[in-house]
Design a protein around this motif. Structure first.
Motif, PDB file in Angstrom:
ATOM      1  N   VAL A 155       0.882  -1.243  -0.072  1.00 21.62           N
ATOM      2  CA  VAL A 155       0.026  -0.098  -0.041  1.00 21.62           C
ATOM      3  C   VAL A 155       0.703   1.207   0.078  1.00 21.62           C
ATOM      4  CG1 VAL A 155      -1.627   1.544   1.322  1.00 21.62           C
ATOM      5  CG2 VAL A 155      -2.085  -1.173   1.225  1.00 21.62           C
ATOM      6  N   GLY A 156       1.877   1.260   0.906  1.00 23.54           N
ATOM      7  CA  GLY A 156       2.705   2.518   0.806  1.00 23.54           C
ATOM      8  C   GLY A 156       3.478   2.759  -0.419  1.00 23.54           C
ATOM      9  N   PHE A 157       3.760   1.521  -0.830  1.00 27.32           N
ATOM     10  CA  PHE A 157       4.810   1.722  -2.279  1.00 27.32           C
ATOM     11  C   PHE A 157       3.848   1.996  -3.627  1.00 27.32           C
ATOM     12  CE2 PHE A 157       7.870  -1.392  -0.051  1.00 27.32           C
ATOM     13  CZ  PHE A 157       8.878  -0.381   0.128  1.00 27.32           C
ATOM     14  N   TYR A 158       2.689   1.917  -3.316  1.00 27.85           N
ATOM     15  CA  TYR A 158       1.718   2.177  -4.440  1.00 27.85           C
ATOM     16  C   TYR A 158       1.518   3.582  -4.227  1.00 27.85           C
ATOM     17  CZ  TYR A 158       0.227  -2.480  -6.219  1.00 27.85           C
ATOM     18  OH  TYR A 158       0.202  -3.814  -6.586  1.00 27.85           O
ATOM     19  N   ILE A 159       1.579   4.307  -2.914  1.00 28.63           N
ATOM     20  CA  ILE A 159       1.014   5.452  -2.814  1.00 28.63           C
ATOM     21  C   ILE A 159       2.368   6.410  -3.305  1.00 28.63           C
ATOM     22  CG2 ILE A 159       0.941   7.542  -1.131  1.00 28.63           C
ATOM     23  CD1 ILE A 159      -0.773   5.324   0.402  1.00 28.63           C
ATOM     24  N   ASN A 160       3.675   5.756  -2.809  1.00 31.09           N
ATOM     25  CA  ASN A 160       5.024   6.264  -3.509  1.00 31.09           C
ATOM     26  C   ASN A 160       5.102   6.589  -5.029  1.00 31.09           C
ATOM     27  OD1 ASN A 160       5.807   6.502  -0.756  1.00 31.09           O
ATOM     28  ND2 ASN A 160       7.381   5.041  -1.084  1.00 31.09           N
ATOM     29  N   ARG A 161       4.620   5.456  -5.676  1.00 33.30           N
ATOM     30  CA  ARG A 161       4.624   5.255  -7.001  1.00 33.30           C
ATOM     31  C   ARG A 161       3.511   6.493  -7.544  1.00 33.30           C
ATOM     32  NH1 ARG A 161       5.648   5.269 -11.741  1.00 33.30           N
ATOM     33  NH2 ARG A 161       6.051   3.630 -12.990  1.00 33.30           N
ATOM     34  N   GLY A 162       2.627   6.647  -6.997  1.00 31.95           N
ATOM     35  CA  GLY A 162       1.518   7.510  -7.692  1.00 31.95           C
ATOM     36  C   GLY A 162       2.229   9.079  -7.437  1.00 31.95           C
ATOM     37  N   THR A 163       2.786   9.207  -6.023  1.00 32.26           N
ATOM     38  CA  THR A 163       3.459  10.457  -5.776  1.00 32.26           C
ATOM     39  C   THR A 163       4.709  10.811  -6.695  1.00 32.26           C
ATOM     40  OG1 THR A 163       2.912  10.226  -3.386  1.00 32.26           O
ATOM     41  CG2 THR A 163       4.361  11.733  -3.737  1.00 32.26           C
ATOM     42  N   LEU A 164       5.204   9.826  -7.095  1.00 34.17           N
ATOM     43  CA  LEU A 164       6.521   9.844  -7.906  1.00 34.17           C
ATOM     44  C   LEU A 164       5.984  10.627  -9.318  1.00 34.17           C
ATOM     45  CD1 LEU A 164       9.124   7.304  -8.430  1.00 34.17           C
ATOM     46  CD2 LEU A 164       8.285   8.614 -10.285  1.00 34.17           C
ATOM     47  N   GLU A 165       4.850  10.026  -9.858  1.00 30.65           N
ATOM     48  CA  GLU A 165       4.352  10.436 -11.177  1.00 30.65           C
ATOM     49  C   GLU A 165       4.038  11.651 -10.929  1.00 30.65           C
ATOM     50  OE1 GLU A 165       4.641   8.827 -13.963  1.00 30.65           O
ATOM     51  OE2 GLU A 165       4.774   6.848 -13.605  1.00 30.65           O
ATOM     52  N   HIS A 166       3.320  12.194  -9.983  1.00 28.33           N
ATOM     53  CA  HIS A 166       2.752  13.503  -9.640  1.00 28.33           C
ATOM     54  C   HIS A 166       3.969  14.447  -9.664  1.00 28.33           C
ATOM     55  CE1 HIS A 166       0.982  17.003  -7.601  1.00 28.33           C
ATOM     56  NE2 HIS A 166      -0.126  16.637  -8.061  1.00 28.33           N
ATOM     57  N   GLU A 167       5.060  14.123  -8.924  1.00 24.95           N
ATOM     58  CA  GLU A 167       6.336  14.779  -8.904  1.00 24.95           C
ATOM     59  C   GLU A 167       6.861  15.237 -10.142  1.00 24.95           C
ATOM     60  OE1 GLU A 167       9.821  16.698  -7.248  1.00 24.95           O
ATOM     61  OE2 GLU A 167       7.783  16.560  -6.895  1.00 24.95           O
ATOM     62  N   PHE A 168       6.686  14.243 -11.395  1.00 22.59           N
ATOM     63  CA  PHE A 168       7.110  14.659 -12.731  1.00 22.59           C
ATOM     64  C   PHE A 168       6.071  15.164 -13.640  1.00 22.59           C
ATOM     65  CE2 PHE A 168      10.477  11.999 -10.737  1.00 22.59           C
ATOM     66  CZ  PHE A 168      11.663  12.441 -11.465  1.00 22.59           C
ATOM     67  N   GLY A 169       5.046  15.435 -12.846  1.00 22.28           N
ATOM     68  CA  GLY A 169       3.992  16.080 -13.681  1.00 22.28           C
ATOM     69  C   GLY A 169       2.976  15.220 -14.564  1.00 22.28           C
ATOM     70  N   ASN A 170       3.126  13.811 -14.344  1.00 23.24           N
ATOM     71  CA  ASN A 170       2.253  12.815 -15.176  1.00 23.24           C
ATOM     72  C   ASN A 170       1.113  12.554 -14.223  1.00 23.24           C
ATOM     73  OD1 ASN A 170       4.252  12.462 -17.023  1.00 23.24           O
ATOM     74  ND2 ASN A 170       5.451  11.284 -15.581  1.00 23.24           N
ATOM     75  N   PHE A 171       0.162  13.544 -14.223  1.00 21.55           N
ATOM     76  CA  PHE A 171      -0.947  13.602 -13.288  1.00 21.55           C
ATOM     77  C   PHE A 171      -1.806  12.427 -13.651  1.00 21.55           C
ATOM     78  CE2 PHE A 171       0.242  18.065 -13.659  1.00 21.55           C
ATOM     79  CZ  PHE A 171       0.861  18.130 -12.482  1.00 21.55           C
ATOM     80  N   GLU A 172      -2.084  12.068 -14.965  1.00 17.98           N
ATOM     81  CA  GLU A 172      -2.981  11.020 -15.130  1.00 17.98           C
ATOM     82  C   GLU A 172      -2.593   9.366 -14.799  1.00 17.98           C
ATOM     83  OE1 GLU A 172      -6.242  10.929 -16.412  1.00 17.98           O
ATOM     84  OE2 GLU A 172      -6.011  12.946 -16.269  1.00 17.98           O
ATOM     85  N   LYS A 173      -1.244   9.615 -14.682  1.00 19.49           N
ATOM     86  CA  LYS A 173      -0.565   8.117 -14.168  1.00 19.49           C
ATOM     87  C   LYS A 173      -0.706   8.150 -12.797  1.00 19.49           C
ATOM     88  CE  LYS A 173       2.738   7.166 -17.853  1.00 19.49           C
ATOM     89  NZ  LYS A 173       4.217   6.925 -18.496  1.00 19.49           N
ATOM     90  N   ALA A 174      -0.792   9.187 -12.132  1.00 20.60           N
ATOM     91  CA  ALA A 174      -0.656   9.322 -10.833  1.00 20.60           C
ATOM     92  C   ALA A 174      -1.935   8.866 -10.073  1.00 20.60           C
ATOM     93  CB  ALA A 174      -0.486  10.782 -10.093  1.00 20.60           C
ATOM     94  N   ARG A 175      -2.966   8.849 -10.891  1.00 15.73           N
ATOM     95  CA  ARG A 175      -4.303   8.522 -10.308  1.00 15.73           C
ATOM     96  C   ARG A 175      -4.468   7.192 -10.023  1.00 15.73           C
ATOM     97  NH1 ARG A 175      -8.898  10.950 -14.365  1.00 15.73           N
ATOM     98  NH2 ARG A 175     -10.125  10.232 -12.512  1.00 15.73           N
ATOM     99  N   PRO A 176      -5.151   6.661  -8.939  1.00 10.62           N
ATOM    100  CA  PRO A 176      -5.319   5.334  -8.735  1.00 10.62           C
ATOM    101  C   PRO A 176      -6.158   4.538  -9.759  1.00 10.62           C
ATOM    102  CG  PRO A 176      -6.881   6.578  -7.327  1.00 10.62           C
ATOM    103  CD  PRO A 176      -5.718   7.749  -8.074  1.00 10.62           C
TER     104      PRO A 176
END
Length: 263
Positions: A242-263
């Motif tokens: 669960v924590g790593f999935y959240i990390n992965r989404g946050t990572l995408e958000h950090e690089f501006g990939n907002f669609e990929k950041a969505r669950p």
């Protein structure tokens, strides 16, 4: 320079989540992944509880040392040296690093510490860890150097990963991300070759991913976070996942990939 000055807000959230995942592993392993601290068999449960209660009172060093001496009078089979050692371990376990520093230095000043290479090695590692957690990387490096010199003369395989981890942490605190990554890669090789715990490997992968995030290396950041996720999926470590999935989404958000950041 403090850690918060080296990281932006999103990275700080990533780091916080990795610490959250590490705590899950600690709970799952009943705290057995604290390799620097070892259980002290010299103390019975009642005395350990009494010592912990004293440490929770935030006494001055002089008051604490006086209390430890009182314990030795009441418990003839326990030495002042053993109590100092355990007190340092308990304080670090409780993340009271500032309080642990003078206790560990007092430990090193004891006659019983002389020639006890394993004790000197672990005490210097604990001092290095404490200074690093207090955001004092130069002092942390000083005690790590002492630990490494002892290790070079009296090598013990189980301390290799601890020393490398501490060296990587110091580089990370200094903002030397590339050097930190090199050290963490050494840990990856150790854990892969020695059949290390899955939790150890995923934690290292996560730290490498975070460091690549600070360096703006998107592909490498994703690569190592995905490695951590794959291990959790294969080992069915669902709470950590669960924590790593959240990390992965946050990572995408950090690089501006907002669609990929969505669950």
């Amino acid at each position: 320079m403090k850690m918060k000055n080296l990281r932006n807000t999103v990275f700080t959230s990533l780091l916080f989540l990795v610490l959250f995942v590490s705590n899950i592993y600690a709970n799952n392993n009943n705290g057995q992944d604290r390799n620097i601290q070892e259980s002290n068999n010299h103390l019975n449960a009642q005395l350990l509880d009494s010592l912990t209660a004293v440490l929770n009172r935030n006494l001055s060093l002089a008051e604490l040392l006086k209390q430890l001496q009182t314990f030795t009078l009441d418990n003839q089979d326990v030495s002042y040296f053993d109590l100092l050692h355990t007190a340092g371990e308990v304080l670090i376990e409780k993340k009271k690093y500032k309080s642990a520093l003078p206790v560990l230095k007092e430990l090193l000043n004891q006659r019983d510490a002389r020639g006890n290479n394993e004790l000197l090695l672990t005490a210097n590692l604990m001092l290095s860890e404490s200074y690093n957690e207090e955001h004092l990387p130069d002092s942390a490096a000083l005690f790590l150097d002492k630990a490494e010199k002892i290790y070079a003369e009296h090598p013990r395989k189980r301390y290799e990963a601890l020393i490398i981890t501490q060296r990587a942490s110091i580089f990370d605190l200094r903002g030397e991300s590339l050097e930190a990554i090199k050290e963490y890669q050494k840990l990856v090789n150790i854990y892969l070759n020695d059949d290390g715990e899955a939790s150890d490997l995923t934690e290292v992968y996560s730290k490498i991913s975070i460091l690549h995030t600070t360096l703006r290396n998107y592909e490498d950041a994703c690569l190592y976070m995905d490695k951590a996720i794959a291990i959790c999926e294969n080992q069915k470590l669902y709470k950590a996942l669960v924590g790593f999935y959240i990390n992965r989404g946050t990572l995408e958000h950090e690089f501006g990939n907002f669609e990929k950041a969505r669950p």
